[in-house]
Write a protein that holds these residues in place. Structure first.
Motif, short mmCIF file in Angstrom:
data_model
loop_
_atom_site.label_atom_id
_atom_site.label_comp_id
_atom_site.label_asym_id
_atom_site.label_seq_id
_atom_site.Cartn_x
_atom_site.Cartn_y
_atom_site.Cartn_z
N LEU A 1 8.64 27.18 -24.43
CA LEU A 1 9.60 27.98 -25.18
C LEU A 1 9.14 28.19 -26.62
N PRO A 2 9.74 29.15 -27.31
CA PRO A 2 9.35 29.39 -28.71
C PRO A 2 9.62 28.18 -29.60
N HIS A 3 8.97 28.17 -30.77
CA HIS A 3 9.17 27.16 -31.81
C HIS A 3 8.76 25.76 -31.35
N GLY A 4 7.79 25.68 -30.42
CA GLY A 4 7.24 24.39 -30.04
C GLY A 4 8.05 23.59 -29.04
N TRP A 5 9.06 24.19 -28.40
CA TRP A 5 9.87 23.47 -27.43
C TRP A 5 9.22 23.52 -26.05
N MET A 6 9.24 22.38 -25.34
CA MET A 6 8.73 22.30 -23.98
C MET A 6 9.78 21.65 -23.09
N VAL A 7 9.99 22.24 -21.90
CA VAL A 7 10.99 21.74 -20.96
C VAL A 7 10.35 21.61 -19.58
N THR A 8 10.62 20.50 -18.89
CA THR A 8 10.18 20.33 -17.51
C THR A 8 11.38 19.98 -16.64
N ALA A 9 11.35 20.43 -15.39
CA ALA A 9 12.39 20.10 -14.40
C ALA A 9 11.71 19.96 -13.05
N ASN A 10 11.69 18.75 -12.51
CA ASN A 10 10.96 18.47 -11.28
C ASN A 10 11.90 17.92 -10.22
N MET A 11 11.81 18.49 -9.01
CA MET A 11 12.65 18.09 -7.89
C MET A 11 11.77 17.69 -6.71
N SER A 12 12.20 16.70 -5.94
CA SER A 12 11.40 16.23 -4.82
C SER A 12 12.29 15.67 -3.72
N GLY A 13 11.70 15.52 -2.54
CA GLY A 13 12.41 14.93 -1.41
C GLY A 13 11.45 14.60 -0.29
N ARG A 14 11.91 13.77 0.65
CA ARG A 14 11.09 13.38 1.79
C ARG A 14 12.00 12.97 2.94
N ARG B 1 0.85 -1.18 0.00
CA ARG B 1 0.00 0.00 0.00
C ARG B 1 0.89 1.23 0.00
N GLU B 2 0.56 2.25 -0.77
CA GLU B 2 1.41 3.41 -0.87
C GLU B 2 0.95 4.53 0.03
N LEU B 3 1.90 5.40 0.38
CA LEU B 3 1.65 6.48 1.33
C LEU B 3 0.62 7.45 0.82
N GLN B 4 -0.26 7.88 1.73
CA GLN B 4 -1.28 8.85 1.36
C GLN B 4 -0.61 10.21 1.32
N GLU B 5 -0.11 10.56 0.16
CA GLU B 5 0.63 11.80 0.02
C GLU B 5 0.35 12.39 -1.33
N VAL B 6 0.61 13.68 -1.48
CA VAL B 6 0.27 14.36 -2.73
C VAL B 6 1.51 14.89 -3.39
N ILE B 7 1.58 14.74 -4.70
CA ILE B 7 2.57 15.42 -5.50
C ILE B 7 1.78 16.23 -6.51
N VAL B 8 1.84 17.54 -6.43
CA VAL B 8 1.01 18.41 -7.26
C VAL B 8 1.91 19.30 -8.08
N THR B 9 1.61 19.41 -9.35
CA THR B 9 2.43 20.23 -10.22
C THR B 9 1.58 21.02 -11.18
N ALA B 10 2.08 22.18 -11.55
CA ALA B 10 1.59 23.00 -12.66
C ALA B 10 0.10 23.13 -12.75
N LYS B 11 -0.54 23.63 -11.69
CA LYS B 11 -1.97 23.90 -11.79
C LYS B 11 -2.19 25.09 -12.71
N SER C 1 7.40 15.98 3.22
CA SER C 1 7.84 15.91 1.83
C SER C 1 7.69 17.25 1.14
N TYR C 2 8.41 17.39 0.04
CA TYR C 2 8.27 18.58 -0.81
C TYR C 2 8.36 18.15 -2.26
N TYR C 3 7.78 18.97 -3.12
CA TYR C 3 7.87 18.75 -4.57
C TYR C 3 7.92 20.11 -5.23
N PHE C 4 8.90 20.32 -6.08
CA PHE C 4 9.08 21.59 -6.78
C PHE C 4 9.17 21.29 -8.27
N ALA C 5 8.10 21.65 -8.98
CA ALA C 5 8.00 21.33 -10.40
C ALA C 5 8.06 22.61 -11.22
#
Length: 694
Positions: A586-599, A33-43, A577-581
């Motif tokens: 970017l122009p010309h159709g480029w998309m970049v993501t960088a997500n950091m987390s810890g507990r 069973r996994e921990l009841q925790e939330v990881i929320v990004t980019a609302k 825990s923390y999560y930083f997303a």
């Protein structure tokens, strides 16, 4: 353990998300069973809280060009995506629907382009229309595309994590008039490795004793999916059907060692071959008449079979080889019928959901010495379930109210070696209510409070009475005496401008956790198996995000704390825990993501997981050829800092598990669509909970 069992350890070890796979898998040497925790990004600003449902619109946001549906879900509130599996804050048993049909293949979200998404709804307090064990429902609506003719979609993925893995999907759809015909196929060759050590410490014969083992595991598997079906739509009527065949071949290779106290280390090799397949046939019918009455029917038939051959050998010792064979067969018949119509200025749904399940496990221990304490067995489980449900919802100005009730009759029959076990077999009458009340101050401020009672049945893999040989002094097995879990869940949701709050309190009676204890045998034997426990848990998470031009940063801070005492041992260390997303458009159709987390280090059921202070994933992608071609490169666990270690202290046995799953790696995704079209299949699952349990 086999290759299937490893994947759940990986997910459970990273405790920043409640399990939410479309299909949960069970393990027997760690917590399933996994921990009841939330990881929320980019609302996105288009996300709002309606009662206890989060509604996100995708067109017009930077999420529309991220890649596929998994990329979008990873950036939405209350949702976490890890290794193509979706999880939701504090929830187990998640159901995912795409255009009204239940997602039954884990790779369906990979095949769905983000540009085709219209709306994503996350029901955090599902009503009585869903099985009471359903923790959350994710409903995805795609854009309607009525171009007739042939549509072709091809997706290729290449991944490297110490070993190469490759997957290719080809989908065909042909629409003519009111008919849509579709067929697709997937081939997946996956290979992964893992290293670890397990040390058990206990008092045996009045002295401290240590039982240890080391593992270097390899998991090469090949799976395939072939699916074909049709949809027909005319006016307010629609019906359709499809058939899916899923073969699987796998190999589990464990090269390691065992030791007892200060005795010499013994080399050990475990080879497991896995052969399995499943058939699934599904139909649906839907009709709206008198412009207000919606009638919907779903029917499912599923048959699956899996065979495992296990050989444990000790090349440098005089111990004899230990061989075993097991064969599992499962059959499911299920149907769901409901009607929806307006009532008392609200929305009313009434229906029935019924299923019949039959599963057998034939386990044969081929070593006569080991068979003295791990006997061969044939278990047979049959369950008949019949449920009726009703739910009603209505808006009262700024208030929203919904409530429902579900009654279910369950007849469970369990046999071992042809003899009915009266202590395990039972008949239950289950009544589970739910209610939710919400208030909207304005478009950017909402609050919701909900309560739900649920009955969660353990998976059939944990109800077996058979035992498995793990080593000279270790055994793993199920527990046929496991009771159904009764859970009470109170949730509070709030949203104010760029902030979001989620708080959850649960009281679970007879949920299950894994324990390790001495097993009655002529010599020292340790048994790992599930057992019923009572546990209370509280989680709270604060989320902030705001789009700044082309950059959308998101910060989540959370805490999970449980109250559990077992055999005079307290398991109450909280996990922070923390999560930083970050998402960059970017122009010309480029998309970049960088997500950091810890507990931090903390307890979840009977496991204490180690701390992971910092991990990072990143991706870069681009759309081209008028958005028909998507190319994306993803790096996971860039600094190789993910911690998968855990300890467990139950009934006088202290377990120290040190493991590495090599999550650091790169993957390349290439998706091409020719005349992309939305599937119009409107069928749901007749009994998704039973499918997951199988």
């Amino acid at each position: 353990m086999n290759a299937k069992l490893l994947s759940v350890i990986l997910t459970a070890a990273f405790v920043s998300g409640g399990v939410c796979h479309a299909r949960d898998k069970e393990i027997s040497d760690s917590l399933a069973r996994e921990l009841q925790e939330v990881i929320v990004t980019a609302k996105q600003p288009a996300t709002k809280l309606v009662g206890s449902t989060f509604v996100s619109t995708i067109p017009g946001t930077n999420l529309a060009d991220l890649g596929n549906a998994l990329d979008v879900l990873a950036q939405l509130p209350m949702i976490r995506v890890m290794d193509n599996s979706v999880s939701v804050i504090g929830k187990n048993n998640i159901e995912i629907y795409i255009d009204g049909h239940l997602m039954r293949d884990e790779d369906e979200l990979q095949k769905l382009l983000s540009s085709n998404l219209k709306k994503v709804e996350l029901l955090m307090a599902p009503g009585a229309a869903y099985e009471s064990s359903t923790g959350a429902v994710l409903k995805i609506t795609t854009k309607r595309n009525f171009v007739e003719g042939l549509s072709v979609t091809d997706m290729f993925q290449l991944q490297r994590r110490r070993k190469w893995s490759v997957m290719d999907y080809l989908g065909l759809s042909y629409r003519i008039g009111r008919w849509e015909l579709f067929a697709d196929g997937t081939i997946n060759r996956n290979n992964s490795i893992a290293r670890g050590t397990t040390t058990n410490t206990l008092i045996y014969n009045d002295k401290e004793t240590t039982v240890g083992s080391s593992q270097r595991n390899s998991y090469p598997t090949t799976t395939g999916v072939v699916k074909a079906g049709f949809n027909y739509t005319k006016d307010n009527q629609a019906f359709g059907a499809y058939y899916r065949y899923n073969p699987e071949r796998g190999q589990f290779i464990n090269t390691g060692s065992e030791w007892l106290d200060s005795n010499p280390v013994i080399s050990r090799e475990i080879e497991t071959s896995v052969r399995g397949h499943s058939h699934l046939a599904s139909i649906y019918y839907e009709n709206t008449f008198a412009d207000r009455y919606l009638l919907h029917f779903d029917g499912d038939y599923r048959n699956s079979s899996a065979k495992n051959n296990v050989l444990t050998s000790y090349p440098d010792a005089y111990n004899t080889d230990v061989s075993s064979h097991d064969e599992r067969n499962s059959t499911l018949w299920a149907g769901k019928l409901y009607m929806n119509f307006p009532l008392w200025n609200g929305d009313f749904t009434v229906g029935t959901q019924d299923s019949y399940t039959h599963t057998t496990l034939d386990y044969k221990m081929l070593n006569p010495i080991v068979e003295e304490y791990i006997p061969s067995s044939l278990t047979d489980a049959r369950q008949t379930s019949a449920a009726m449900f009703a739910s009603w919802s209505r808006m009262f100005g700024r208030f929203s109210l919904s409530g429902g009730v579900r009654y279910e009759y369950v007849d469970y029959d369990f046999k071992i070696d042809g003899k009915r076990d009266r202590d395990v077999s039972r008949r239950d009458h289950l009544l589970t209510p739910d209610i939710s009340l919400g208030y909207s101050f304005n478009e950017v401020s909402q609050i919701s409070l909900s309560y739900k009672m649920a009955v969660v049945k353990p998976p059939y893999s944990q109800l077996t009475g058979s035992l498995s040989y793990v080593g000279l002094h270790e055994i793993e097995g199920g527990n046929p005496t496991l009771h159904d879990e009764r859970m009470h869940d109170v949730q509070l949701f709030g949203m104010w401008k760029d902030f979001m709050l989620q708080a959850d309190f649960t009281r679970a009676i007879d949920t299950y956790a894994y324990i390790k204890q001495l097993y009655a045998a002529p010599d020292l034997q340790l048994l790992m198996h599930p057992a019923n426990i009572d546990v209370s848990a509280f989680s709270i998470y604060m989320v902030w995000n705001r789009s700044v031009h082309r950059w959308t940063p998101n910060i989540t801070l959370g805490m999970y704390r449980q109250w559990l005492e077992l055999d005079r041992t307290n398991y109450g260390k909280p996990i922070f825990s923390y999560y930083f997303a970050n998402t960059f458009s970017l122009p010309h159709g480029w998309m970049v993501t960088a997500n950091m987390s810890g507990r931090t280090q903390g307890d979840m059921h009977t496991n204490r997981f180690g701390a992971t202070w910092f991990t990072m994933d990143a991706s870069v992608g681009k759309k081209c050829l008028d958005k028909s071609l998507t190319v994306k490169l993803t790096a996971t666990d860039i600094f190789n800092t993910a911690n998968n270690d855990w300890t467990m202290n139950t009934y006088g046995v202290f377990v120290n598990k040190r493991q590495c799953y090599y999550s650091q790696g790169l993957s390349l995704n290439v998706i091409y669509e020719f005349q992309p079209r939305k599937s119009k299949y409107k069928g749901n699952s007749a009994s998704e909970a039973e499918i997951n349990r199988l």
